[in-house]
Design a protein around this motif. Structure first.
Motif, PDB file in Angstrom:
ATOM      1  N   ARG B  40       0.824  -1.212   0.000  1.00  0.00           N
ATOM      2  CA  ARG B  40       0.000   0.000   0.000  1.00  0.00           C
ATOM      3  C   ARG B  40       0.853   1.254   0.000  1.00  0.00           C
ATOM      4  O   ARG B  40       0.414   2.318   0.420  1.00  0.00           O
ATOM      5  CB  ARG B  40      -0.920   0.048   1.208  1.00  0.00           C
ATOM      6  N   VAL B  41       2.102   1.114  -0.426  1.00  0.00           N
ATOM      7  CA  VAL B  41       2.972   2.273  -0.505  1.00  0.00           C
ATOM      8  C   VAL B  41       2.757   2.940  -1.854  1.00  0.00           C
ATOM      9  O   VAL B  41       2.594   2.264  -2.874  1.00  0.00           O
ATOM     10  CB  VAL B  41       4.449   1.847  -0.346  1.00  0.00           C
ATOM     11  N   VAL B  42       2.737   4.262  -1.859  1.00  0.00           N
ATOM     12  CA  VAL B  42       2.537   5.004  -3.101  1.00  0.00           C
ATOM     13  C   VAL B  42       3.827   4.975  -3.908  1.00  0.00           C
ATOM     14  O   VAL B  42       4.876   5.330  -3.408  1.00  0.00           O
ATOM     15  CB  VAL B  42       2.121   6.442  -2.794  1.00  0.00           C
ATOM     16  N   LYS B  43       3.725   4.512  -5.164  1.00  0.00           N
ATOM     17  CA  LYS B  43       4.894   4.438  -6.031  1.00  0.00           C
ATOM     18  C   LYS B  43       4.647   5.293  -7.264  1.00  0.00           C
ATOM     19  O   LYS B  43       3.519   5.440  -7.702  1.00  0.00           O
ATOM     20  CB  LYS B  43       5.118   2.988  -6.474  1.00  0.00           C
ATOM     21  N   LEU B 265     -20.221  -0.680   1.944  1.00  0.00           N
ATOM     22  CA  LEU B 265     -19.143  -1.658   2.095  1.00  0.00           C
ATOM     23  C   LEU B 265     -18.315  -1.728   0.830  1.00  0.00           C
ATOM     24  O   LEU B 265     -17.100  -1.822   0.880  1.00  0.00           O
ATOM     25  CB  LEU B 265     -19.725  -3.029   2.389  1.00  0.00           C
ATOM     26  N   ASN B 266     -18.989  -1.715  -0.312  1.00  0.00           N
ATOM     27  CA  ASN B 266     -18.301  -1.719  -1.595  1.00  0.00           C
ATOM     28  C   ASN B 266     -18.606  -0.414  -2.308  1.00  0.00           C
ATOM     29  O   ASN B 266     -19.649   0.188  -2.110  1.00  0.00           O
ATOM     30  CB  ASN B 266     -18.787  -2.885  -2.444  1.00  0.00           C
ATOM     31  N   LEU B 285      -5.301  -4.446  -3.606  1.00  0.00           N
ATOM     32  CA  LEU B 285      -6.287  -3.666  -2.882  1.00  0.00           C
ATOM     33  C   LEU B 285      -7.662  -4.003  -3.413  1.00  0.00           C
ATOM     34  O   LEU B 285      -7.809  -4.480  -4.522  1.00  0.00           O
ATOM     35  CB  LEU B 285      -6.040  -2.167  -3.116  1.00  0.00           C
ATOM     36  N   ARG B 286      -8.689  -3.731  -2.607  1.00  0.00           N
ATOM     37  CA  ARG B 286     -10.044  -3.852  -3.120  1.00  0.00           C
ATOM     38  C   ARG B 286     -10.309  -2.695  -4.082  1.00  0.00           C
ATOM     39  O   ARG B 286      -9.526  -1.747  -4.150  1.00  0.00           O
ATOM     40  CB  ARG B 286     -11.024  -3.814  -1.953  1.00  0.00           C
ATOM     41  N   VAL B 287     -11.396  -2.789  -4.829  1.00  0.00           N
ATOM     42  CA  VAL B 287     -11.688  -1.760  -5.826  1.00  0.00           C
ATOM     43  C   VAL B 287     -12.309  -0.560  -5.108  1.00  0.00           C
ATOM     44  O   VAL B 287     -13.519  -0.451  -4.977  1.00  0.00           O
ATOM     45  CB  VAL B 287     -12.620  -2.310  -6.910  1.00  0.00           C
ATOM     46  N   THR B 288     -11.454   0.314  -4.600  1.00  0.00           N
ATOM     47  CA  THR B 288     -11.960   1.446  -3.821  1.00  0.00           C
ATOM     48  C   THR B 288     -11.298   2.751  -4.226  1.00  0.00           C
ATOM     49  O   THR B 288     -11.455   3.751  -3.551  1.00  0.00           O
ATOM     50  CB  THR B 288     -11.694   1.239  -2.316  1.00  0.00           C
ATOM     51  N   GLY B 296      -6.244   1.284   5.112  1.00  0.00           N
ATOM     52  CA  GLY B 296      -6.530   0.527   3.904  1.00  0.00           C
ATOM     53  C   GLY B 296      -7.972   0.657   3.455  1.00  0.00           C
ATOM     54  O   GLY B 296      -8.372   0.093   2.461  1.00  0.00           O
ATOM     55  N   ARG B 297      -8.788   1.398   4.175  1.00  0.00           N
ATOM     56  CA  ARG B 297     -10.170   1.610   3.736  1.00  0.00           C
ATOM     57  C   ARG B 297     -10.191   2.576   2.560  1.00  0.00           C
ATOM     58  O   ARG B 297      -9.393   3.499   2.486  1.00  0.00           O
ATOM     59  CB  ARG B 297     -10.998   2.174   4.885  1.00  0.00           C
ATOM     60  N   GLY B 298     -11.122   2.346   1.661  1.00  0.00           N
ATOM     61  CA  GLY B 298     -11.132   3.155   0.452  1.00  0.00           C
ATOM     62  C   GLY B 298     -11.701   4.535   0.696  1.00  0.00           C
ATOM     63  O   GLY B 298     -12.467   4.755   1.626  1.00  0.00           O
ATOM     64  N   GLN B 299     -11.293   5.482  -0.111  1.00  0.00           N
ATOM     65  CA  GLN B 299     -11.856   6.821   0.003  1.00  0.00           C
ATOM     66  C   GLN B 299     -12.388   7.299  -1.342  1.00  0.00           C
ATOM     67  O   GLN B 299     -12.399   8.480  -1.620  1.00  0.00           O
ATOM     68  CB  GLN B 299     -10.851   7.795   0.587  1.00  0.00           C
ATOM     69  N   GLY B 300     -12.799   6.345  -2.176  1.00  0.00           N
ATOM     70  CA  GLY B 300     -13.301   6.710  -3.486  1.00  0.00           C
ATOM     71  C   GLY B 300     -14.682   7.333  -3.405  1.00  0.00           C
ATOM     72  O   GLY B 300     -15.494   6.989  -2.567  1.00  0.00           O
ATOM     73  N   ASN B 301     -14.938   8.339  -4.249  1.00  0.00           N
ATOM     74  CA  ASN B 301     -16.264   8.939  -4.410  1.00  0.00           C
ATOM     75  C   ASN B 301     -16.614   8.835  -5.879  1.00  0.00           C
ATOM     76  O   ASN B 301     -16.506   9.791  -6.609  1.00  0.00           O
ATOM     77  CB  ASN B 301     -16.256  10.415  -4.001  1.00  0.00           C
TER      78      ASN B 301
END
Lengths: 208, 485
Positions: B40-43, B265-266, B285-288, B296-301
């Motif tokens: 989960r490191v940003v590359k 949840l998704n 990662l999950r699709v988030t 690790g929780r997603g922050q997608g909008n």
């Protein structure tokens, strides 16, 4: 040196006969502090060894920064914390064991843990993911053996019954939490004092 | 003499500058692109798509207030402008074809209401869908709570679908986004409708609510609710099922849906006919979308999703203006674009659609739509995924090599090459690439093959060791018993 070798042979006896073994270790001076320290250091090293040499399939350790010293300490410090807090609670609860005895019991009990950790690390390099139950099995055996040794050892040296021993172990947990709390308090206070001193010195150096 | 050296140095430095500029995968982007790795490191990463064209008022004959939805056919782009109540149509060269506000019938006459005599006009429509098999355009005419179906060629009125008489539930019939599947069933998203997607039959009658979303329940909340009285419960805020905000359909006819509710949840759904989520999420990662690195929780909008014919779907994030590309396994391929004030940045992204190999993304307030096309890296990465999807391992591996050459942080390509070698039973190379791609599951598979070969090759030695061990055991037993006797 000869005594160390003799005591190592005696260690083997202790592992399979913990009640007799720890009794004699306490009352006939067969426990060896130097040997116990060697075992503790080995345990720290195995902690490092495990993060570094576990096979790729089972090794999900974060790889970007790896600090050997902190890995080593994270294995050893919980043991030392346990020894100190157990001693400080059992002295208040009619335990007959000295600090030295507790140290010997705790460190000798680590031997199966070290051995089985070594086995799992080596095995993890030659087995595949589907066989992970083997690893878990070995780990459980080592853990159970360790718990049994340390429990029976503490019973013997403190001359406790099983129920009394369980109670003291719970008290030990509380004591450990208090010790951690005091440590945190101490370090945060020291941090404050240090920053105070450094600010003062900077201030003085800027003025004169 | 010294003068000569100087000119030589100048030429050399010029050559160095220019060749250097060309060799860096021909990127002109200044974007700060990134991707997440196994930990989960940003590359750092290279964008797979770049902006090539802007669709705005200059390319159209009509005023534009912003685009709210986009749908594409093979050769046309349909853009919905909610504020101007217009459907704008462009052809494949991005030239303006027509704009529809007044609806006409097949005789080119403006349709009027038989009762009131008013002209039939689009009223703040929010969604459009081009239905390939019937050659129809479905417009979700949100302001007037109806669906207008136009002919795909002549753009004349075919029919109007109003709120079905037999509709149950409390959801208001205000169609916002719309999709029609191969069986001509109509799926409608209503904004903040918690009962799910409305499914209508072909004739416009109500079928069912489809695909209910599960909320994330806080364990602490759950505990308090379980011990509180009915009167207390009535005062607490209710947890509704998170609503969907957009839908789309993949080429297998599965409905894709997104949600913007942070309690979901998704974030992204691939709904099977029963309404269950069957989205594959097999990546690191999950699709988030973006994640909070610590939890690790997603922050997608997400506001929109679009799927191409080999299962790569693009998700449009409203908050950050980023576009996330995922493949059919749910592996993150690439992240590009952003919100901001520079050219090509978004203010209020609203919608996204594949147009062949290009992506069209629209903005609600910027009065424009962007057309993205693949970069050199994008061609390699997307090509590798495409050939992998179609089972062409060799071509996929070749393109993966190319992708790695352009972007060494692209883990998926290492895994792709590894899978190719695994197919060819070259276990050693497969292990090498799976290790680089941090794929432990496939590494284990490759290692299994490698180990079997090793045991076969060295069987004689293993066998001899076992014999030797057994011999020693028997010998020691015999000696022990002899001594005892």
């Amino acid at each position: 040196m000869v005594k160390l070798l003799d005591d190592t042979k005696y260690l083997k006896y202790v592992l399979f006969h913990p009640f007799d073994g720890f009794y004699e270790a306490k009352h006939r001076e067969k426990g060896n502090c130097a040997l116990a320290t060697i075992i503790l250091v080995l345990y720290g090293i195995i902690g490092v060894f495990r993060t570094q040499y576990t096979g790729f399939i089972f090794n999900t350790e974060f790889r970007y920064n790896l600090n050997i010293f902190s890995l080593f300490m994270s294995s050893i410090l919980p043991m030392i914390l346990f020894i100190v807090s157990n001693w400080s609670s059992t002295t208040l609860m009619n335990g007959n064991g000295r600090l030295r005895d507790i140290y010997v019991v705790a460190c000798y009990s680590l031997v199966p843990l070290i051995l089985f950790n070594l086995i799992t690390v080596l095995l993890s390099n030659i087995i595949i993911w589907e066989e992970n139950l083997i690893l878990a099995g070995f780990n459980y055996i080592g853990m159970l053996w360790f718990v049994f040794l340390i429990f029976s050892g503490l019973c013997t040296i403190h001359e406790y019954t099983v129920s009394k021993n369980i109670v003291t172990l719970l008290v030990t947990l509380v004591a450990a939490i208090i010790i951690i709390f005091l440590c945190v308090l101490y370090f945060s206070l020291m941090d404050k004092v240090m920053s105070f001193v450094s600010t003062i010195s900077v201030e003085i150096s800027k003025r004169w | 003499m010294r003068y000569k050296y100087r000119i030589g140095a100048l030429i050399l430095s010029l050559v160095l500058i220019f060749t250097n500029g060309v060799s860096v995968s021909a990127q002109t982007t200044t974007d700060d692109n990134y991707i997440y790795d196994y930990w989960r490191v940003v590359k750092k990463s290279v964008p797979a798509f770049e902006l090539v064209r802007t669709i705005d008022e200059k390319t159209m004959d009509v005023t534009i207030s912003g685009f709210d939805d986009v749908s594409t056919s093979k050769d046309r782009i349909f853009l919905i402008d909610t504020v101007e109540s217009r459907l704008n149509i462009l052809d494949k060269n991005y030239t303006f074809v027509t704009s529809i506000k007044l609806i006409r019938n097949s005789d080119k006459k403006i349709v009027t209401d038989s009762v009131t005599g008013n002209q039939l006009v689009l009223t703040n429509p929010e969604g459009v869908w081009y239905h390939e098999s019937q050659n129809e355009i479905y417009i979700a005419d949100t302001g007037a709570s109806r669906i207008i179906v136009l002919d795909g060629e002549g753009y004349f009125l075919k029919r109007i679908i109003e709120r079905p008489e037999d509709m149950v539930g409390v959801t208001q019939f205000k169609p916002s986004k719309i999709v029609v599947d191969k069986a001509n069933k109509i799926y409608i998203v209503v904004q903040s409708g918690f009962e799910g997607i409305i499914e209508l039959n072909e004739d416009g009658s109500f079928s069912r609510y489809f695909g209910v979303n599960k909320p994330y329940v806080d364990p602490l909340d759950y505990f308090w609710k379980s011990i509180s009285s009915d009167a207390q419960k009535a005062k607490m805020s209710k947890t509704y099922a998170p609503s969907f905000n957009n839908i789309n359909m993949d080429h297998d006819g599965f409905i894709f849906a997104t949600t913007i509710d942070s309690a979901a949840l998704n974030m992204v759904f691939r709904l099977n006919p029963k309404g269950e989520n069957v989205l594959k999420q097999e990546g690191y990662l999950r699709v988030t979308g973006d994640i909070y690195p610590q939890t690790g929780r997603g922050q997608g909008n997400f506001v929109d999703v679009t799927i191409n014919d080999y299962g790569v779907y693009a998700l449009m994030d409203q908050g950050t203006g980023r576009i996330f590309l995922y493949d059919f396994d749910g592996e993150l391929l690439n992240i590009f674009a952003s919100s901001g004030n520079l050219k090509g940045d978004f203010k209020a992204p609203s919608s996204i659609a594949w147009f062949g190999d290009a992506l069209i993304a629209t903005d609600k307030t910027l009065k424009c739509a962007y057309v993205y096309e693949m970069t050199e890296f994008g061609k390699a990465a997307m090509g590798a995924t495409k050939h992998y999807y179609h089972g062409e391992w060799e071509e996929s591996a070749r393109l993966s090599q190319e992708a790695i050459r352009l972007n060494a942080n692209y883990d998926l390509a290492y895994i792709g090459i590894g899978k190719y070698y695994l197919m060819k039973e070259d276990y050693k190379s497969a292990m090498y690439y799976f290790k680089l791609g941090n794929d432990r599951t496939y590494y284990s598979k490759a290692y299994n093959g490698y180990r079997n070969l090793w045991v076969q090759d060295n069987f004689i030695w293993i066998f001899m060791a076992i014999i030797l061990f057994a011999g020693l055991l028997i010998y020691s037993e015999v000696r022990y018993h002899k001594r005892k006797a």
